[in-house]
Design a protein around this motif. Structure first.
Motif, mmCIF file in Angstrom:
data_model
loop_
_atom_site.group_PDB
_atom_site.id
_atom_site.type_symbol
_atom_site.label_atom_id
_atom_site.label_comp_id
_atom_site.label_asym_id
_atom_site.label_seq_id
_atom_site.Cartn_x
_atom_site.Cartn_y
_atom_site.Cartn_z
ATOM 1 N N SER A 234 0.846 -1.189 0.000
ATOM 2 C CA SER A 234 0.000 0.000 0.000
ATOM 3 C C SER A 234 0.889 1.249 0.000
ATOM 4 O O SER A 234 1.859 1.312 0.747
ATOM 5 C CB SER A 234 -0.894 -0.030 1.240
ATOM 6 O OG SER A 234 -1.841 0.984 1.145
ATOM 7 N N THR B 219 -1.969 2.464 -7.780
ATOM 8 C CA THR B 219 -3.235 3.076 -8.180
ATOM 9 C C THR B 219 -2.987 4.388 -8.912
ATOM 10 O O THR B 219 -3.705 4.733 -9.853
ATOM 11 C CB THR B 219 -4.135 3.284 -6.947
ATOM 12 O OG1 THR B 219 -4.484 1.996 -6.461
ATOM 13 C CG2 THR B 219 -5.403 4.049 -7.280
ATOM 14 N N ASN C 298 -4.644 5.209 -12.361
ATOM 15 C CA ASN C 298 -5.487 6.403 -12.505
ATOM 16 C C ASN C 298 -4.956 7.345 -13.576
ATOM 17 O O ASN C 298 -5.731 7.934 -14.331
ATOM 18 C CB ASN C 298 -5.594 7.142 -11.165
ATOM 19 C CG ASN C 298 -6.511 6.420 -10.186
ATOM 20 O OD1 ASN C 298 -7.195 5.472 -10.569
ATOM 21 N ND2 ASN C 298 -6.515 6.858 -8.941
ATOM 22 N N GLN D 255 -5.994 12.364 -9.638
ATOM 23 C CA GLN D 255 -6.648 13.394 -8.826
ATOM 24 C C GLN D 255 -5.796 14.652 -8.727
ATOM 25 O O GLN D 255 -4.668 14.602 -8.273
ATOM 26 C CB GLN D 255 -6.870 12.858 -7.410
ATOM 27 C CG GLN D 255 -8.134 12.038 -7.262
ATOM 28 C CD GLN D 255 -8.278 11.504 -5.849
ATOM 29 O OE1 GLN D 255 -7.765 12.092 -4.901
ATOM 30 N NE2 GLN D 255 -8.953 10.383 -5.727
#
Ligand code: ADP
Ligand code: ADP
Length: 246
Positions: free
Chosen positions: A43, A48, A52, A59
């Motif tokens: 993690s 991601t 993305n 983002q």
């Protein structure tokens, strides 16, 4: 051409103290047609963020700070800090962890499947419906005729993810990004969904970037593996080679 060719990709997030977090640090990654390429790591490794960025979902204020991306031979403009020109659904199909992220609870299965096709393919509603039926069959939904009128809450978790996969394939993208596609599913259906993704890669020659933290998933279906740690690639190669390396 490869379905995905990433060179020296760098993605940064500004920190509140004025500094910069390099979430993806100059990585290279290539996926050929029909190949499942697992992107693994703990993690926070940056997996991601890579997925993305490819889907045009990076983002803000995160931004692409360098490198190049080409999808099925099409060079993607990243100079603006975004992946510009990628049409989600048409160029890249997406499968997320929770099928309900991808499905609109107010839309029937038919609408979910046909919406993208009507927007991106020059086909009639009747043709889109016929294609939707074929896709539901291809992803193993029983009684597809009947299921066209179902809403997401009327499906099991495994069936929902099958509908998401059908939707990801609807406009025939050459690349699919699957971010933890089985993590939220019942253990009993995880293997079925993995097998479905493997079969689709083999039969349709679509390339899959499979984001996962699960080495069992890698052993099950991946051809190639890239391991990330703190934004950098620490190992990359064939699944067999990486899994058996010390
Ligand atoms: P995973 O490990 O499954 O990728 P995370 O909990 O790391 O899940 O991230 C979930 C979401 O939160 C992602 O959309 C990611 O972009 C966002 N996120 C992760 N870290 C931060 C952060 N430090 N600040 C703001 N958003 C974050
Ligand atoms: P992974 O998917 O491997 O868990 P992420 O790509 O979610 O990793 O995160 C990589 C790094 O970027 C982490 O340090 C995370 O906190 C940070 N990060 C992710 N999303 C955001 C965000 N929206 N804003 C700020 N930092 C983020």
């Amino acid at each position: 051409p490869p379905v995905l060719d990433i060179k020296n990709l760098r993605v940064e997030y500004p920190l509140t103290n004025g500094g910069t977090l390099v979430a993806v640090n100059d990585i290279d990654l290539t996926i050929r047609p029909g190949e499942i390429h697992a992107l693994v790591g703990e993690s926070g490794a940056g997996k991601t963020t890579v997925g993305n960025a490819l889907m045009g979902l990076l983002q803000a204020p995160g931004r692409i700070a360098g490198g190049s991306i080409s999808i099925a031979g099409k060079q993607i403009n990243t100079r603006t800090g975004r992946t510009e020109g990628i049409v989600p659904g048409r160029d890249v199909g997406a499968i997320f962890q929770d099928p309900m992220t991808s499905l609109n609870p107010l839309f029937t299965v038919e609408s979910q499947l046909c919406e993208g096709m009507l927007a991106h393919l020059k086909i009639s509603r009747k043709e889109a419906r016929a294609r939707a039926l074929d896709l539901l069959k291809a992803v193993g939904i029983p009684e597809p005729e009947r299921r066209l009128g179902s809403y997401p809450h009327q499906l099991s978790g495994g069936q929902r993810q099958r509908v998401v996969i059908a939707t990801a394939l609807a406009c025939d993208p050459r690349l699919i990004v699957a971010d933890e596609p089985t993590t939220a599913l019942d253990v009993s259906v995880q293997a079925q969904i993995l097998k479905l993704i493997r079969d689709l890669a083999d039969e349709r020659r679509v390339g899959v970037l499979l984001v996962t933290h699960n080495m069992g998933v890698v052993a099950e279906i991946a051809d190639r593996v890239t391991i990330m740690q703190n934004g950098s690639v620490v190992e990359s190669g064939s699944a067999r080679g990486v899994l058996t390396s010390p």
